[in-house]
Write a protein that holds these residues in place. Sequence first.
Motif, PDB file in Angstrom:
ATOM      1  N   TRP A   1      -2.590   0.217   5.096  1.00 48.18           N
ATOM      2  CA  TRP A   1      -3.400  -0.925   4.673  1.00 48.18           C
ATOM      3  C   TRP A   1      -4.767  -0.457   4.160  1.00 48.18           C
ATOM      4  O   TRP A   1      -5.276  -0.986   3.168  1.00 48.18           O
ATOM      5  CB  TRP A   1      -3.549  -1.951   5.795  1.00 48.18           C
ATOM      6  CG  TRP A   1      -2.361  -2.848   5.877  1.00 48.18           C
ATOM      7  CD1 TRP A   1      -1.450  -2.935   6.894  1.00 48.18           C
ATOM      8  CD2 TRP A   1      -1.920  -3.769   4.874  1.00 48.18           C
ATOM      9  NE1 TRP A   1      -0.484  -3.851   6.583  1.00 48.18           N
ATOM     10  CE2 TRP A   1      -0.747  -4.386   5.349  1.00 48.18           C
ATOM     11  CE3 TRP A   1      -2.401  -4.130   3.619  1.00 48.18           C
ATOM     12  CZ2 TRP A   1      -0.056  -5.352   4.615  1.00 48.18           C
ATOM     13  CZ3 TRP A   1      -1.707  -5.090   2.882  1.00 48.18           C
ATOM     14  CH2 TRP A   1      -0.559  -5.686   3.378  1.00 48.18           C
ATOM     15  N   ARG A   2      -5.348   0.532   4.827  1.00 45.69           N
ATOM     16  CA  ARG A   2      -6.645   1.054   4.367  1.00 45.69           C
ATOM     17  C   ARG A   2      -6.516   1.584   2.938  1.00 45.69           C
ATOM     18  O   ARG A   2      -7.337   1.298   2.074  1.00 45.69           O
ATOM     19  CB  ARG A   2      -7.137   2.152   5.321  1.00 45.69           C
ATOM     20  CG  ARG A   2      -8.536   2.674   4.972  1.00 45.69           C
ATOM     21  CD  ARG A   2      -9.079   3.616   6.047  1.00 45.69           C
ATOM     22  NE  ARG A   2      -9.443   2.851   7.241  1.00 45.69           N
ATOM     23  CZ  ARG A   2      -8.731   2.810   8.373  1.00 45.69           C
ATOM     24  NH1 ARG A   2      -7.638   3.517   8.504  1.00 45.69           N
ATOM     25  NH2 ARG A   2      -9.118   2.074   9.393  1.00 45.69           N
ATOM     26  N   GLU A   3      -5.447   2.319   2.670  1.00 43.73           N
ATOM     27  CA  GLU A   3      -5.203   2.862   1.331  1.00 43.73           C
ATOM     28  C   GLU A   3      -4.944   1.740   0.319  1.00 43.73           C
ATOM     29  O   GLU A   3      -5.435   1.797  -0.813  1.00 43.73           O
ATOM     30  CB  GLU A   3      -4.027   3.838   1.366  1.00 43.73           C
ATOM     31  CG  GLU A   3      -3.697   4.474   0.036  1.00 43.73           C
ATOM     32  CD  GLU A   3      -4.767   5.435  -0.471  1.00 43.73           C
ATOM     33  OE1 GLU A   3      -4.753   5.728  -1.673  1.00 43.73           O
ATOM     34  OE2 GLU A   3      -5.612   5.896   0.319  1.00 43.73           O
ATOM     35  N   SER A   4      -4.178   0.736   0.716  1.00 49.64           N
ATOM     36  CA  SER A   4      -3.887  -0.391  -0.183  1.00 49.64           C
ATOM     37  C   SER A   4      -5.149  -1.123  -0.599  1.00 49.64           C
ATOM     38  O   SER A   4      -5.270  -1.572  -1.737  1.00 49.64           O
ATOM     39  CB  SER A   4      -2.935  -1.385   0.495  1.00 49.64           C
ATOM     40  OG  SER A   4      -1.681  -0.808   0.690  1.00 49.64           O
ATOM     41  N   VAL A   5      -6.092  -1.231   0.322  1.00 54.06           N
ATOM     42  CA  VAL A   5      -7.350  -1.921   0.024  1.00 54.06           C
ATOM     43  C   VAL A   5      -8.290  -1.007  -0.754  1.00 54.06           C
ATOM     44  O   VAL A   5      -8.906  -1.418  -1.743  1.00 54.06           O
ATOM     45  CB  VAL A   5      -8.020  -2.406   1.330  1.00 54.06           C
ATOM     46  CG1 VAL A   5      -9.424  -2.916   1.065  1.00 54.06           C
ATOM     47  CG2 VAL A   5      -7.158  -3.482   1.995  1.00 54.06           C
ATOM     48  N   ALA A   6      -8.397   0.245  -0.333  1.00 58.15           N
ATOM     49  CA  ALA A   6      -9.362   1.171  -0.952  1.00 58.15           C
ATOM     50  C   ALA A   6      -8.921   1.647  -2.325  1.00 58.15           C
ATOM     51  O   ALA A   6      -9.758   1.861  -3.205  1.00 58.15           O
ATOM     52  CB  ALA A   6      -9.575   2.375  -0.034  1.00 58.15           C
ATOM     53  N   ALA A   7      -7.624   1.827  -2.528  1.00 55.52           N
ATOM     54  CA  ALA A   7      -7.112   2.377  -3.794  1.00 55.52           C
ATOM     55  C   ALA A   7      -5.846   1.633  -4.207  1.00 55.52           C
ATOM     56  O   ALA A   7      -4.744   2.180  -4.137  1.00 55.52           O
ATOM     57  CB  ALA A   7      -6.852   3.872  -3.651  1.00 55.52           C
ATOM     58  N   PRO A   8      -5.993   0.367  -4.616  1.00 56.11           N
ATOM     59  CA  PRO A   8      -4.797  -0.404  -4.995  1.00 56.11           C
ATOM     60  C   PRO A   8      -4.094   0.228  -6.191  1.00 56.11           C
ATOM     61  O   PRO A   8      -4.716   0.956  -6.971  1.00 56.11           O
ATOM     62  CB  PRO A   8      -5.352  -1.787  -5.326  1.00 56.11           C
ATOM     63  CG  PRO A   8      -6.797  -1.582  -5.595  1.00 56.11           C
ATOM     64  CD  PRO A   8      -7.224  -0.375  -4.814  1.00 56.11           C
ATOM     65  N   PRO A   9      -2.785  -0.058  -6.351  1.00 57.33           N
ATOM     66  CA  PRO A   9      -2.019   0.527  -7.458  1.00 57.33           C
ATOM     67  C   PRO A   9      -2.567   0.175  -8.840  1.00 57.33           C
ATOM     68  O   PRO A   9      -2.367   0.914  -9.789  1.00 57.33           O
ATOM     69  CB  PRO A   9      -0.614  -0.052  -7.279  1.00 57.33           C
ATOM     70  CG  PRO A   9      -0.561  -0.556  -5.887  1.00 57.33           C
ATOM     71  CD  PRO A   9      -1.954  -0.869  -5.467  1.00 57.33           C
ATOM     72  N   SER A  10      -3.237  -0.990  -8.946  1.00 58.55           N
ATOM     73  CA  SER A  10      -3.844  -1.383 -10.221  1.00 58.55           C
ATOM     74  C   SER A  10      -5.014  -2.315  -9.937  1.00 58.55           C
ATOM     75  O   SER A  10      -5.182  -2.803  -8.811  1.00 58.55           O
ATOM     76  CB  SER A  10      -2.818  -2.103 -11.120  1.00 58.55           C
ATOM     77  OG  SER A  10      -2.648  -3.454 -10.710  1.00 58.55           O
ATOM     78  N   ALA A  11      -5.791  -2.597 -10.973  1.00 54.12           N
ATOM     79  CA  ALA A  11      -6.912  -3.530 -10.831  1.00 54.12           C
ATOM     80  C   ALA A  11      -6.426  -4.951 -10.586  1.00 54.12           C
ATOM     81  O   ALA A  11      -7.209  -5.810 -10.175  1.00 54.12           O
ATOM     82  CB  ALA A  11      -7.793  -3.471 -12.079  1.00 54.12           C
ATOM     83  N   ARG A  12      -5.149  -5.214 -10.818  1.00 51.20           N
ATOM     84  CA  ARG A  12      -4.599  -6.556 -10.630  1.00 51.20           C
ATOM     85  C   ARG A  12      -3.940  -6.728  -9.262  1.00 51.20           C
ATOM     86  O   ARG A  12      -3.394  -7.782  -8.970  1.00 51.20           O
ATOM     87  CB  ARG A  12      -3.607  -6.860 -11.749  1.00 51.20           C
ATOM     88  CG  ARG A  12      -4.288  -6.858 -13.123  1.00 51.20           C
ATOM     89  CD  ARG A  12      -3.288  -6.979 -14.243  1.00 51.20           C
ATOM     90  NE  ARG A  12      -3.038  -8.395 -14.531  1.00 51.20           N
ATOM     91  CZ  ARG A  12      -1.967  -8.829 -15.163  1.00 51.20           C
ATOM     92  NH1 ARG A  12      -1.026  -7.990 -15.556  1.00 51.20           N
ATOM     93  NH2 ARG A  12      -1.812 -10.110 -15.391  1.00 51.20           N
TER      94      ARG A  12
END
Length: 183
Positions: free
Chosen positions: A50-61
């Motif tokens: 979850w930390r990674e998903s929030v800090a570095a999402p797969p795209s700006a969208r």
Amino acid sequence: MADASVRGAVPDDAASIARVQAAAWRAAYSTLLPAEVLEDLDSPVARDQWRESVAAPPSARHRVLVAVTGADVVGFAAFGPSEDPDLVAMVDAEMIALCVLPDRIGEGHGSRLVNAAVDHLRDDGFLHVRVWLAAGAEDERMHAFLAGAGWADDGSRRELDLHGDGLLVVPQVRLHAAIGTAP
């Protein structure tokens, strides 16, 4: 009740997001998923994901929003472009996760999360949003909640193989909502 609102998630919310997901899934899916799957939902690995998903999402969208009461995270929504092969990622979005603490359901957090997510999705140019739910009684409450907000079954079905080995397969139904119109 303390002030309730929705805001963008920050990496420090990861443990709270994992805790909310674990509590929501344990309440909804205890008859569907094995105990070891449910136990791992708030593990250090889950918090790191979850930390990674929030800090570095797969795209700006891609985004994660949290519902808060005071300083406490009581729910979250994760959403982004749909990856379903029958849809168009430029205009079709997916609500990847929508969870509220079981003891906070009915306080408006789910509605605030859905409304805020739709606002972001419209700003990003999406015209439709979809969500996959368990086809059985496990997601009956979520199905009813979303149907009340104008979402409908789009006729699509799939079987989600959780481990890729065919041993834990969850039948799913897809709901959709129109959230915009083409220019």
